[in-house]
Design an enzyme around this catalytic site. Structure first.
Site, PDB file in Angstrom:
ATOM      1  N   HIS A 145       0.850  -1.187   0.000  1.00  0.00           N
ATOM      2  CA  HIS A 145       0.000   0.000   0.000  1.00  0.00           C
ATOM      3  C   HIS A 145       0.888   1.240   0.000  1.00  0.00           C
ATOM      4  CE1 HIS A 145       1.080   0.286   4.193  1.00  0.00           C
ATOM      5  NE2 HIS A 145       0.590  -0.923   4.425  1.00  0.00           N
TER       6      HIS A 145
HETATM    7  P1  TYD Z   1      -1.422  -2.492   7.717  1.00  0.00           P
HETATM    8  O1  TYD Z   1      -0.818  -1.125   7.778  1.00  0.00           O
HETATM    9  O2  TYD Z   1      -2.318  -2.803   6.571  1.00  0.00           O
HETATM   10  O3  TYD Z   1      -0.280  -3.592   7.810  1.00  0.00           O
HETATM   11  P2  TYD Z   1       1.035  -3.800   6.910  1.00  0.00           P
HETATM   12  O4  TYD Z   1       1.280  -2.567   6.126  1.00  0.00           O
HETATM   13  O5  TYD Z   1       2.133  -4.062   7.877  1.00  0.00           O
HETATM   14  O6  TYD Z   1       0.818  -5.012   6.073  1.00  0.00           O
HETATM   15  O7  TYD Z   1      -2.191  -2.742   9.093  1.00  0.00           O
HETATM   16  C1  TYD Z   1      -2.770  -3.982   9.416  1.00  0.00           C
HETATM   17  C2  TYD Z   1      -3.976  -3.741  10.295  1.00  0.00           C
HETATM   18  O8  TYD Z   1      -3.601  -3.109  11.523  1.00  0.00           O
HETATM   19  C3  TYD Z   1      -5.011  -2.837   9.637  1.00  0.00           C
HETATM   20  O9  TYD Z   1      -6.282  -3.426   9.824  1.00  0.00           O
HETATM   21  C4  TYD Z   1      -4.950  -1.565  10.408  1.00  0.00           C
HETATM   22  C5  TYD Z   1      -4.352  -1.930  11.750  1.00  0.00           C
HETATM   23  N1  TYD Z   1      -3.446  -0.885  12.257  1.00  0.00           N
HETATM   24  C6  TYD Z   1      -3.878  -0.071  13.282  1.00  0.00           C
HETATM   25  O10 TYD Z   1      -5.009  -0.175  13.785  1.00  0.00           O
HETATM   26  N2  TYD Z   1      -3.020   0.878  13.774  1.00  0.00           N
HETATM   27  C7  TYD Z   1      -1.771   1.045  13.255  1.00  0.00           C
HETATM   28  O11 TYD Z   1      -1.002   1.937  13.720  1.00  0.00           O
HETATM   29  C8  TYD Z   1      -1.351   0.208  12.149  1.00  0.00           C
HETATM   30  C9  TYD Z   1       0.004   0.367  11.528  1.00  0.00           C
HETATM   31  C10 TYD Z   1      -2.227  -0.745  11.696  1.00  0.00           C
END
Ligand code: TYD
Length: 132
Positions: A49
Site C-alpha cells: 500500500h
Molecule cells: P497495515 O498497515 O495494513 O499492515 P502492513 O502494512 O504491515 O501489512 O495494518 C494492518 C492492520 O492493523 C489494519 O487493519 C490496520 C491496523 N493498524 C492499526 O489499527 N493501527 C496502526 O497503527 C497500524 C500500523 C495498523
C-alpha cells in the site's frame, strides 16, 4: 523527497551498543506513532500500500528484511539488517516488506496517528494518485 537510508547515532560500548532517534533532528518529521511488526512467518509479505501524507522511518531492530519502494515509475529495494540504519520513506510511495528473517523485528516510526483514510490500498488508484 526521495526515500533514503539514514544512519542513526551509534554508541559502541563493550557493555552493548546504543542508538537513538530524536524527532526533527535525525528524522525530518515529528513522531506521532510507533508500531512494530514481528512474528512474521517465512515467506509472508507486509505492506502492499501507499500513504498519502504519512512519512515513516523503518528500522530492522533485529534480523533482516527487504523493503521494495515504488514511486509509480521505478522500484528500488532497500535491504535492512542493522539496528542503526533507518529507511526514510516520504509520502506517496508504494511499499512492500518481504524476505523477513526468522525472529526479525521491524520498528516503524510514523509522522501521523493511524488513519485508514491515508492509505491507498489499490495499485491502480496509486498510479492515478502519482500521475493524475
Ligand atoms: P497495515 O498497515 O495494513 O499492515 P502492513 O502494512 O504491515 O501489512 O495494518 C494492518 C492492520 O492493523 C489494519 O487493519 C490496520 C491496523 N493498524 C492499526 O489499527 N493501527 C496502526 O497503527 C497500524 C500500523 C495498523
Amino acid at each position: 523527497m526521495q526515500p533514503r537510508i539514514i544512519q542513526l547515532p551509534k554508541f559502541e560500548d563493550p557493555r552493548g551498543n546504543l542508538s537513538f532517534i530524536e524527532e526533527e533532528k535525525h528524522i525530518p518529521f515529528t513522531i506521532e506513532r510507533v508500531y512494530w511488526i514481528y512474528d512474521v512467518p517465512g515467506g509472508q509479505v507486509r505492506g502492499g500500500h501507499a500513504f498519502k501524507i504519512q512519512q515513516e522511518l523503518i528500522i530492522a531492530l533485529s534480523g533482516s528484511f527487504d523493503v521494495e519502494v515504488d514511486d509509480g515509475s521505478e522500484k528500488q529495494v532497500f535491504s535492512l539488517n542493522r539496528s542503526y540504519y533507518g529507511l526514510y520513506l516520504p509520502p506517496g510511495l508504494w511499499r512492500r516488506m518481504q524476505n523477513f528473517s526468522t525472529n526479525s523485528l521491524a520498528l516503524v516510526i510514523s509522522s501521523t496517528s493511524f488513519s485508514e483514510q491515508d492509505y491507498i490500498r489499490d495499485y491502480q488508484e496509486f498510479l492515478k494518485f502519482r500521475k493524475p
